[in-house]
Every structure is written in structure tokens, then in C-alpha cells.
Design a protein around this motif. Structure first.
Motif, PDB file in Angstrom:
ATOM      1  N   UNK A  58       0.783  -1.135  -0.058  1.00  0.00           N
ATOM      2  CA  UNK A  58       0.070   0.033  -0.008  1.00  0.00           C
ATOM      3  C   UNK A  58       0.843   1.260  -0.147  1.00  0.00           C
ATOM      4  N   UNK A  59       0.493   2.441  -0.639  1.00  0.00           N
ATOM      5  CA  UNK A  59       1.094   3.740  -0.618  1.00  0.00           C
ATOM      6  C   UNK A  59       2.361   3.499  -1.014  1.00  0.00           C
ATOM      7  N   UNK A  60       3.395   4.229  -0.188  1.00  0.00           N
ATOM      8  CA  UNK A  60       4.663   3.966  -0.661  1.00  0.00           C
ATOM      9  C   UNK A  60       5.373   2.624  -0.951  1.00  0.00           C
ATOM     10  N   UNK A  77      13.850 -11.535 -15.658  1.00  0.00           N
ATOM     11  CA  UNK A  77      13.134 -11.925 -16.884  1.00  0.00           C
ATOM     12  C   UNK A  77      11.946 -12.634 -16.056  1.00  0.00           C
ATOM     13  N   UNK A  78      11.339 -12.399 -15.078  1.00  0.00           N
ATOM     14  CA  UNK A  78      10.102 -12.891 -14.721  1.00  0.00           C
ATOM     15  C   UNK A  78       9.052 -11.835 -14.530  1.00  0.00           C
ATOM     16  N   UNK A  79       7.854 -12.367 -15.075  1.00  0.00           N
ATOM     17  CA  UNK A  79       6.761 -11.303 -15.294  1.00  0.00           C
ATOM     18  C   UNK A  79       6.350 -10.938 -13.996  1.00  0.00           C
ATOM     19  N   UNK A  80       5.806  -9.760 -13.610  1.00  0.00           N
ATOM     20  CA  UNK A  80       5.485  -9.276 -12.473  1.00  0.00           C
ATOM     21  C   UNK A  80       4.117  -8.557 -12.305  1.00  0.00           C
ATOM     22  N   UNK A  81       3.376  -8.765 -11.466  1.00  0.00           N
ATOM     23  CA  UNK A  81       2.060  -7.969 -11.225  1.00  0.00           C
ATOM     24  C   UNK A  81       2.148  -7.140  -9.818  1.00  0.00           C
ATOM     25  N   UNK A  82       2.109  -5.859  -9.767  1.00  0.00           N
ATOM     26  CA  UNK A  82       2.189  -5.299  -8.551  1.00  0.00           C
ATOM     27  C   UNK A  82       0.598  -4.802  -8.028  1.00  0.00           C
ATOM     28  N   UNK A  83       0.264  -5.367  -7.050  1.00  0.00           N
ATOM     29  CA  UNK A  83      -1.254  -4.977  -6.902  1.00  0.00           C
ATOM     30  C   UNK A  83      -1.330  -4.085  -5.400  1.00  0.00           C
ATOM     31  N   UNK A  84      -2.335  -3.306  -5.439  1.00  0.00           N
ATOM     32  CA  UNK A  84      -2.677  -2.539  -4.112  1.00  0.00           C
ATOM     33  C   UNK A  84      -3.120  -3.831  -3.120  1.00  0.00           C
ATOM     34  N   UNK A  85      -2.810  -4.180  -2.214  1.00  0.00           N
ATOM     35  CA  UNK A  85      -3.108  -5.080  -1.180  1.00  0.00           C
ATOM     36  C   UNK A  85      -4.730  -5.229  -1.134  1.00  0.00           C
ATOM     37  N   UNK A  86      -5.277  -3.884  -0.940  1.00  0.00           N
ATOM     38  CA  UNK A  86      -6.682  -3.422  -0.576  1.00  0.00           C
ATOM     39  C   UNK A  86      -7.422  -4.065  -1.710  1.00  0.00           C
ATOM     40  N   UNK A  87      -6.982  -3.844  -2.978  1.00  0.00           N
ATOM     41  CA  UNK A  87      -7.750  -4.641  -4.089  1.00  0.00           C
ATOM     42  C   UNK A  87      -7.628  -5.861  -4.375  1.00  0.00           C
ATOM     43  N   UNK A  88      -6.341  -6.392  -3.934  1.00  0.00           N
ATOM     44  CA  UNK A  88      -6.144  -7.799  -4.254  1.00  0.00           C
ATOM     45  C   UNK A  88      -7.048  -8.717  -3.515  1.00  0.00           C
ATOM     46  N   UNK A  89      -7.183  -8.448  -2.014  1.00  0.00           N
ATOM     47  CA  UNK A  89      -7.791  -9.111  -0.958  1.00  0.00           C
ATOM     48  C   UNK A  89      -9.254  -9.119  -1.324  1.00  0.00           C
TER      49      UNK A  89
END
Ligand code: M6R
Length: 367
Positions: A58-60, A77-89
Motif C-alpha cells: 500500500x502507499x509508498x 526476466x520474470x513477469x511481475x504484477x504489482x497490486x494494491x493489497x486492498x484490491x487484491x484481497x
């Protein structure tokens, strides 16, 4: 306890040379070509074999995760997804075998991040923590992890934790890249050698730009809006610069990838709009020069963080803040420093307690 500084926030900004050395201590030895994160070893193979990495925060900490996305893709070379924890959960996230989760949290107590970790765990994912507070809830809930060792961060605005998080993510990406062979041994050697120079470069920047930034802050303390623009590795730094300004000075600010300007925000530009460019000489430099020209043509007030010796942007900007060069992947740790100082010095003109901005808590333990 503030070590002679008027606020913890400023003390913590100035502590970064030390906190970054502490983040690397015992982990990197460039002469010996050695890089190890002890807390990862047991599960390291999972990371090396990961089909996908999901980064939560979250945030910073989410901004640090975005830098992590560029780092893991570049070096490992690994694909990454970055998620807001609040949306993911609160979604029904797809977690497959071969997915690895990295949870980033300074406090280790952020409710949404902790709940996201528990959810991912219940779906069988292996979870790594990148946290600061030793023994806090998130490191206890994860399978493995690496502390950033930034020391206590008291100011509500996260500063030294952000650069520490990026440093740990960088070390993780380099370890995996080396093990996978996605970076050659000689490149690895070159990269860790450069990484170990970062704390000295941060120290140099702090002393070099401090009084200049005080002056710039004085100039812009009356602004009601700011835009922050960056590309590539420095796009997340634009978001972080804007968040820092919003949270401690209460000035509205937005961060954008510079190329997105023409898809809407450029309509905001006039002679009253300060635009902060993060524009070191990297693979996106020529592109960002055009973006600076676009803002200039619309009379926006340009402040740019550039490398020493820059000419093109210097000719266009009202203020340029010069920092030393580094590998483009490490530049966020340097480029964010002037932005932290800018927010801090603007905030000191406008806000009573910069360390404790209104409506905010240091750790958000409720959702
Ligand atoms: O402790 P965490 O890293 O989990 O905290 C996440 C956010 O609440 C935090 O980064 C917040 O955005 C900061 N106040 C930003 O400066």
C-alpha cells in the motif's frame, strides 16, 4: 532524539546513506562478487523457478513494488504484477502454482497487506516479506523474507523505508538473475559494484542539493497543484514524489508516466502549473526531453531532476537539480532524494507538524 534536526522526517531523509549501508551490510561484497540474503535461502529456489511474481503493498510500499516490477523483469526476466493489497484481497485473485508473492510493508502491520498475505497463503502461494519492523505481523505470516534494516521510521511520510525497500528488491532481483543466468557473471559483478556506491551517492546528493531545494521550495510554496512526470524506472518515482507532497504539504499533486500527458493531463498546463520531471540520462531520456518541450510550449513551470552535465533539459527548465549518474535500474534511489527534500521544505512553510500530517497514521491497522 531528532539528532539536531527540526523533524524526524528530515532526520530520516538524511539518514539514508546509513540506512542503505545497513540494508547492504553483510549481504553484498563486491570485491568477492558475493551477494546473499540469508532470510531468502530456504525458499530461494521458489523465486528462481517462479513463473510470475505478485507484489503486494500500500502507499509508498506499493510504489517500491512498482520499481520492483521493473527490476525483476529487467534482471530476472520474470513477469511481475504489482497490486494494491486492498484490491487484491477483495477480488478473487488467480493464484497458480509457480506464482510467488512478495509483500512489502515498512511497519509490517498494515491491515490490508496482512490480509492479502493471509489470502495468498490460503491459496497455496509462497510468500516473501520485505519489511522494516522486525518481528511485526507480516514477517511472522510470510514463509521467508528480508528485512530492510532502515531503523525506526517515525515520520508518517515514508522516506528511508522506500529507498531501503528498493535496495532489498534490487538485491533479490540480482540474486535471481544471477542464479537463472539472465545476467552474466561479468554484468553481475559490474552491477553489484555500482550498487555499493549508491549510499555514497545519496550522501553526496543530500549535501549538494539541500540549500538549492530550500530555495525552490520557497519559490513554489504558494502553488496549489503539482505534476510529477517520469518514465521507465522513474515512473514510480513520479508517483512517490506526488504522494510525498500531498501527504505532508497538503498540496494537490499527481504523478504520471510522462508519455501519458498527452492523453489528458496536458490540458492542466498553464503558467501556474509546476511540473517536476524526473529525467536522468537513461534509455528514455530523449523521449522525456520531448515531454519537457511540450510542457515548456504551454508555459508550465519546469523543475527537473537531471544528471550532472545535462544540457538539453537544463536549457528548457526553470530549475534543474543535478545528481550523479548510476545504472538506470538503481536511479530511483537517487532521484527520489531531491523529491523527498522538496516536499519536506515546502511542507515546513505550510504545515504545523510535518512528522504527523492531519488525518494520517503511521501504520494503517484498520482497513
Ligand atoms: O507500513 P507500510 O509500508 O505497510 O505502510 C503503507 C502505507 O500506509 C505507507 O507507505 C503510506 O502511504 C505512507 N504514509 C507514505 O509516505
Amino acid at each position: 532524539e531528532k539528532g539536531g534536526f527540526p523533524h524526524f522526517t528530515l532526520k530520516e531523509i538524511f539518514e539514508q546513506p546509513k540506512s542503505l549501508r545497513d540494508a547492504m551490510r553483510g549481504r553484498i561484497n563486491a570485491e568477492k562478487n558475493h551477494l546473499v540474503l540469508g532470510g531468502l535461502i530456504e525458499y530461494q529456489q521458489k523465486l528462481i523457478n517462479a513463473d510470475r511474481i505478485i507484489i503486494l503493498g500500500c502507499g509508498t510500499s506499493w510504489h517500491a513494488g512498482l520499481v520492483g516490477e521493473y527490476l525483476f523483469e529487467e534482471f530476472a526476466r520474470i513477469p511481475v504484477e504489482v497490486e494494491y493489497a486492498s484490491e487484491f484481497r477483495y477480488r478473487n485473485p488467480v493464484i497458480r502454482e509457480g506464482d510467488v508473492v512478495i509483500a512489502i510493508s515498512q511497519s509490517g502491520e498494515t491491515a490490508d497487506t496482512l490480509a492479502a498475505v493471509e489470502l495468498a497463503k490460503s491459496k497455496g502461494a509462497i510468500i516473501f516479506g520485505v519489511c522494516n519492523v522486525v518481528g511485526s505481523s507480516i514477517p511472522r505470516a510470510t514463509h521467508a523474507g528480508a528485512y530492510i534494516h532502515a531503523g525506526p521510521e517515525i515520520g508518517v511520510a515514508s522516506t528511508k523505508a522506500f529507498t531501503g525497500q528498493i535496495t532489498v528488491l534490487t538485491m533479490m532481483a540480482l540474486i535471481i538473475g544471477r542464479a537463472k543466468g539472465t545476467i552474466t557473471e561479468s554484468k553481475f559483478q559490474e552491477l553489484i559494484t555500482e550498487l555499493t556506491t549508491i549510499p555514497d551517492k545519496v550522501e553526496y546528493i543530500l549535501h549538494k542539493v539541500d540549500s538549492q531545494i530550500k530555495y525552490i521550495a520557497e519559490e513554489f510554496k504558494g502553488a496549489r497543484n503539482f505534476l510529477y512526470l517520469g518514465r521507465g524506472f522513474n515512473f514510480p518515482v513520479a508517483l512517490e514524489g506526488a504522494l510525498k507532497l500531498k501527504e505532508i504539504s497538503y498540496i494537490h499533486a499527481e504523478g504520471y508516466p510522462a508519455a501519458e500527458m498527452k492523453h489528458g493531463p496536458i490540458a492542466l498546463i498553464d503558467e501556474n502549473m509546476p511540473v517536476v520531471f524526473i529525467a536522468p540520462k537513461d534509455s528514455t531520456y530523449e523521449k522525456i526531453v520531448s515531454n519537457v518541450q511540450e510542457i515548456k510550449a504551454r508555459k508550465g513551470r519546469i523543475i527537473a531532476v537531471v544528471n550532472e552535465g545535462d544540457k538539453e533539459i537544463k536549457d528548457l527548465a526553470e530549475f534543474t537539480i543535478e545528481i550523479p549518474q548510476t545504472h538506470e535500474a538503481f536511479s530511483p534511489i537517487l532521484t527520489v532524494i531531491p523529491l523527498q527534500l522538496l516536499s519536506y521544505y515546502i511542507a515546513t512553510h505550510l504545515v504545523d507538524d510535518v512528522d504527523k500530517p492531519r488525518n494520517l497514521a503511521k501504520s494503517v491497522t484498520v482497513e
